[in-house]
Design a protein around this motif. Structure first.
Motif, PDB file in Angstrom:
ATOM      1  N   ASN A 218       0.829  -1.206   0.000  1.00 51.35           N
ATOM      2  CA  ASN A 218       0.000   0.000   0.000  1.00 51.35           C
ATOM      3  C   ASN A 218       0.864   1.256   0.000  1.00 51.35           C
ATOM      4  OD1 ASN A 218      -2.751   0.785  -0.158  1.00 51.35           O
ATOM      5  ND2 ASN A 218      -2.550   1.716   1.865  1.00 51.35           N
ATOM      6  N   GLU A 219       1.977   1.174   0.726  1.00 52.22           N
ATOM      7  CA  GLU A 219       2.867   2.344   0.800  1.00 52.22           C
ATOM      8  C   GLU A 219       3.377   2.710  -0.597  1.00 52.22           C
ATOM      9  OE1 GLU A 219       6.573   3.565   3.624  1.00 52.22           O
ATOM     10  OE2 GLU A 219       5.747   1.554   3.801  1.00 52.22           O
ATOM     11  N   GLU A 220       3.827   1.659  -1.334  1.00 51.03           N
ATOM     12  CA  GLU A 220       4.341   1.916  -2.694  1.00 51.03           C
ATOM     13  C   GLU A 220       3.229   2.415  -3.603  1.00 51.03           C
ATOM     14  OE1 GLU A 220       6.339  -1.527  -4.281  1.00 51.03           O
ATOM     15  OE2 GLU A 220       7.701  -1.514  -2.558  1.00 51.03           O
ATOM     16  N   ASN A 221       2.035   1.816  -3.440  1.00 54.88           N
ATOM     17  CA  ASN A 221       0.914   2.214  -4.296  1.00 54.88           C
ATOM     18  C   ASN A 221       0.547   3.676  -4.063  1.00 54.88           C
ATOM     19  OD1 ASN A 221      -2.235   2.087  -5.154  1.00 54.88           O
ATOM     20  ND2 ASN A 221      -1.038   0.557  -6.259  1.00 54.88           N
ATOM     21  N   LEU A 222       0.520   4.093  -2.793  1.00 57.99           N
ATOM     22  CA  LEU A 222       0.206   5.494  -2.497  1.00 57.99           C
ATOM     23  C   LEU A 222       1.278   6.431  -3.054  1.00 57.99           C
ATOM     24  CD1 LEU A 222      -1.240   5.372   1.134  1.00 57.99           C
ATOM     25  CD2 LEU A 222      -2.427   6.169  -0.919  1.00 57.99           C
ATOM     26  N   SER A 223       2.537   5.986  -2.987  1.00 65.31           N
ATOM     27  CA  SER A 223       3.618   6.807  -3.550  1.00 65.31           C
ATOM     28  C   SER A 223       3.424   6.964  -5.050  1.00 65.31           C
ATOM     29  CB  SER A 223       4.988   6.166  -3.301  1.00 65.31           C
ATOM     30  OG  SER A 223       5.222   6.096  -1.934  1.00 65.31           O
ATOM     31  N   GLU A 224       3.049   5.859  -5.710  1.00 61.76           N
ATOM     32  CA  GLU A 224       2.814   5.925  -7.170  1.00 61.76           C
ATOM     33  C   GLU A 224       1.703   6.924  -7.490  1.00 61.76           C
ATOM     34  OE1 GLU A 224       1.884   2.181  -9.085  1.00 61.76           O
ATOM     35  OE2 GLU A 224       3.690   1.297  -8.217  1.00 61.76           O
ATOM     36  N   VAL A 225       0.626   6.885  -6.681  1.00 63.52           N
ATOM     37  CA  VAL A 225      -0.496   7.800  -6.918  1.00 63.52           C
ATOM     38  C   VAL A 225      -0.025   9.247  -6.755  1.00 63.52           C
ATOM     39  CG1 VAL A 225      -2.735   8.580  -6.043  1.00 63.52           C
ATOM     40  CG2 VAL A 225      -2.282   6.135  -6.227  1.00 63.52           C
ATOM     41  N   LEU A 226       0.748   9.500  -5.711  1.00 69.28           N
ATOM     42  CA  LEU A 226       1.224  10.875  -5.478  1.00 69.28           C
ATOM     43  C   LEU A 226       2.152  11.326  -6.598  1.00 69.28           C
ATOM     44  CD1 LEU A 226       1.696  10.789  -1.614  1.00 69.28           C
ATOM     45  CD2 LEU A 226       0.131  12.278  -2.868  1.00 69.28           C
ATOM     46  N   ARG A 227       2.988  10.392  -7.079  1.00 66.38           N
ATOM     47  CA  ARG A 227       3.879  10.755  -8.201  1.00 66.38           C
ATOM     48  C   ARG A 227       3.064  11.044  -9.454  1.00 66.38           C
ATOM     49  NH1 ARG A 227       7.562   6.988  -6.002  1.00 66.38           N
ATOM     50  NH2 ARG A 227       6.782   5.336  -7.324  1.00 66.38           N
ATOM     51  N   TYR A 228       1.999  10.238  -9.651  1.00 63.24           N
ATOM     52  CA  TYR A 228       1.124  10.456 -10.816  1.00 63.24           C
ATOM     53  C   TYR A 228       0.484  11.840 -10.727  1.00 63.24           C
ATOM     54  CZ  TYR A 228      -2.463   9.768 -14.353  1.00 63.24           C
ATOM     55  OH  TYR A 228      -3.258   9.914 -15.460  1.00 63.24           O
ATOM     56  N   MET A 229      -0.028  12.162  -9.543  1.00 66.11           N
ATOM     57  CA  MET A 229      -0.680  13.469  -9.357  1.00 66.11           C
ATOM     58  C   MET A 229       0.319  14.597  -9.603  1.00 66.11           C
ATOM     59  SD  MET A 229      -3.098  12.966  -6.021  1.00 66.11           S
ATOM     60  CE  MET A 229      -4.753  12.272  -6.174  1.00 66.11           C
ATOM     61  N   SER A 230       1.532  14.452  -9.055  1.00 71.17           N
ATOM     62  CA  SER A 230       2.546  15.503  -9.205  1.00 71.17           C
ATOM     63  C   SER A 230       2.910  15.674 -10.666  1.00 71.17           C
ATOM     64  CB  SER A 230       3.825  15.154  -8.436  1.00 71.17           C
ATOM     65  OG  SER A 230       3.509  14.744  -7.151  1.00 71.17           O
ATOM     66  N   SER A 231       3.117  14.556 -11.379  1.00 67.74           N
ATOM     67  CA  SER A 231       3.561  14.698 -12.774  1.00 67.74           C
ATOM     68  C   SER A 231       2.432  15.264 -13.631  1.00 67.74           C
ATOM     69  CB  SER A 231       4.071  13.369 -13.336  1.00 67.74           C
ATOM     70  OG  SER A 231       2.994  12.490 -13.479  1.00 67.74           O
ATOM     71  N   ARG A 232       1.204  14.933 -13.295  1.00 68.32           N
ATOM     72  CA  ARG A 232       0.086  15.491 -14.072  1.00 68.32           C
ATOM     73  C   ARG A 232       0.001  17.001 -13.859  1.00 68.32           C
ATOM     74  NH1 ARG A 232      -5.490  15.952 -14.523  1.00 68.32           N
ATOM     75  NH2 ARG A 232      -6.070  15.616 -16.680  1.00 68.32           N
ATOM     76  N   LEU A 233       0.177  17.426 -12.625  1.00 66.00           N
ATOM     77  CA  LEU A 233       0.135  18.867 -12.343  1.00 66.00           C
ATOM     78  C   LEU A 233       1.283  19.586 -13.057  1.00 66.00           C
ATOM     79  CD1 LEU A 233      -0.883  18.941  -8.562  1.00 66.00           C
ATOM     80  CD2 LEU A 233      -2.248  19.732 -10.497  1.00 66.00           C
ATOM     81  N   LEU A 234       2.477  18.942 -13.060  1.00 70.78           N
ATOM     82  CA  LEU A 234       3.630  19.572 -13.732  1.00 70.78           C
ATOM     83  C   LEU A 234       3.372  19.686 -15.228  1.00 70.78           C
ATOM     84  CD1 LEU A 234       6.768  18.038 -11.999  1.00 70.78           C
ATOM     85  CD2 LEU A 234       6.114  20.445 -12.120  1.00 70.78           C
ATOM     86  N   LYS A 235       2.802  18.602 -15.802  1.00 69.30           N
ATOM     87  CA  LYS A 235       2.502  18.622 -17.241  1.00 69.30           C
ATOM     88  C   LYS A 235       1.526  19.724 -17.584  1.00 69.30           C
ATOM     89  CE  LYS A 235       2.704  14.014 -18.413  1.00 69.30           C
ATOM     90  NZ  LYS A 235       1.865  12.842 -18.382  1.00 69.30           N
ATOM     91  N   LEU A 236       0.574  19.944 -16.684  1.00 75.57           N
ATOM     92  CA  LEU A 236      -0.468  20.938 -16.944  1.00 75.57           C
ATOM     93  C   LEU A 236      -0.002  22.356 -16.650  1.00 75.57           C
ATOM     94  CD1 LEU A 236      -3.542  19.030 -15.432  1.00 75.57           C
ATOM     95  CD2 LEU A 236      -3.120  19.453 -17.855  1.00 75.57           C
ATOM     96  N   SER A 237       1.142  22.467 -15.964  1.00 72.54           N
ATOM     97  CA  SER A 237       1.547  23.810 -15.522  1.00 72.54           C
ATOM     98  C   SER A 237       2.344  24.543 -16.610  1.00 72.54           C
ATOM     99  CB  SER A 237       2.362  23.728 -14.244  1.00 72.54           C
ATOM    100  OG  SER A 237       3.576  23.052 -14.510  1.00 72.54           O
TER     101      SER A 237
END
Ligand code: PTJ
Length: 237
Positions: A218-237
Motif C-alpha cells: 500500500n505504501e508503494e501504491n500510495l507513492s505511485e499515486v502521489l507521483r502520478y498526481m505531481s507529474s500530471r500537475l507539472l505537465k499541466l503547468s
C-alpha cells in the motif's frame, strides 16, 4: 432533480452532485457529506477523473482480499448509499461480503433510510440497525456496530471513512480497505489497501475486475499515486 443534458461537458460530475443533493433531501446523506464530496472532487480533478493504473491494481488486490476473507464486510454510509446503491449491493454479492450501515453522523432515521435504500436495490440482509457491539476507542454513536458484521470481520471495506474510525478498526487487527480520493487523508494512510478513485468508478470496476495475483504494497501504491498526481500537475503547468 435538475434536468442536466447528457451533452453537458460536466454531465457525470453534475449528475453525481445531484444524486448527493437528492440523498440529503431523502434523509440519507448528511449535509457534511456534501462537503466531503467537494473535497473528493478536487482530487478527482487532479487524477483526470479516471481510474489510474495504480488504483486499478489496488481495486484488484481489494477484490482478492475480500474474496479470501472469512467474514468480509462492506460498511455503508450516507454518501455510499446515495452514489452507488445498486452497485454496492452487487459487489457484496460478488464478494460474498455482508453489508453494514455504519454512520459518522448517526441517527436512527438515517440508519433506517439507508437500510431501505439498500433493500430497494436488492439487498437481502443489512446489518447495523441493531448494534450489539462497540469499536473500542471511539465515542458512543460512532462506535456502534454489529457483532455479526464489522465487529467480527477480518476484512472490512470502509469507503469514504473518517480517519479516527479507520484507525480504530485497524487497531482491532482488521484488514482495512478504503476508497478515498485523497491519498493524504488519515484513512488513506492507515488503511491496508487504499483505492484512490471515485467511488462511482471504483465499485463498478470491482464488480468486473479479476483478483490481483501479485504482491502489493500500500505504501508503494500510495507513492505511485502521489507521483502520478505531481507529474500530471507539472505537465499541466
Ligand atoms: O454518512 P455519514 O454520517 O457516515 O458521513 C459520511 C462522511 C463522508 C460525511 C464522513 O465519513 C466524513 O466526514 O468523511 P471525511 O472525513 O470527510 O472523509 C471522506 C473522504 O472521502 C475524504 O478524504 C474525501 O476526499 C473522500 N471522498 C469524497 N467523495 C468521494 C471520496 N472518495 C471517493 N469517491 C468519492 N466520491
Amino acid at each position: 432533480m435538475t434536468d442536466i443534458p447528457e451533452s453537458h461537458p460536466r454531465y457525470i460530475s453534475l449528475k453525481t452532485r445531484e444524486m448527493l443533493v437528492e440523498g440529503v433531501e431523502e434523509g440519507i446523506t448528511s449535509k457534511a457529506g456534501l462537503i466531503a464530496h467537494g473535497r473528493g472532487e478536487a482530487f478527482d480533478y487532479i487524477i483526470g477523473e479516471e481510474t489510474i493504473s495504480s488504483s486499478e491494481r489496488a481495486e484488484r488486490y481489494a477484490v482478492k482480499l475480500m474474496k479470501e476473507a472469512k467474514n468480509a464486510v462492506i460498511s455503508v454510509n450516507g454518501n455510499v448509499a446515495a452514489l452507488v446503491p445498486d452497485s454496492i449491493v452487487k459487489l457484496s454479492e460478488r464478494l460474498d461480503a455482508k453489508l453494514e450501515v455504519n454512520l459518522f453522523h448517526r441517527t436512527d432515521k438515517r440508519m433506517e433510510k439507508i437500510e431501505g435504500k439498500l433493500r430497494d436495490n436488492g439487498a437481502e440482509k443489512v446489518l447495523g440497525l441493531e448494534p450489539d457491539e462497540k469499536i473500542p476507542g471511539l465515542d458512543h454513536a460512532r462506535a456502534l456496530c454489529s457483532s455479526e458484521g464489522i465487529y467480527s470481520s477480518d476484512v472490512v471495506m470502509v469507503p469514504l471513512e473518517d480517519g479516527d474510525r479507520a484507525q480504530a478498526l485497524s487497531a482491532m487487527g482488521k484488514t482495512v480497505i478504503t476508497i478515498d480520493l485523497n491519498p493524504l487523508s488519515r484513512t488513506s494512510q492507515v488503511s491496508d489497501v487504499t483505492i484512490v478513485d471515485n467511488i462511482i468508478r471504483a465499485v463498478p470496476n470491482m464488480i468486473e475486475l479479476e483478483p490481483l495475483d501479485e504482491s502489493f504494497s500500500n505504501e508503494e501504491n500510495l507513492s505511485e499515486v502521489l507521483r502520478y498526481m505531481s507529474s500530471r500537475l507539472l505537465k499541466l503547468s
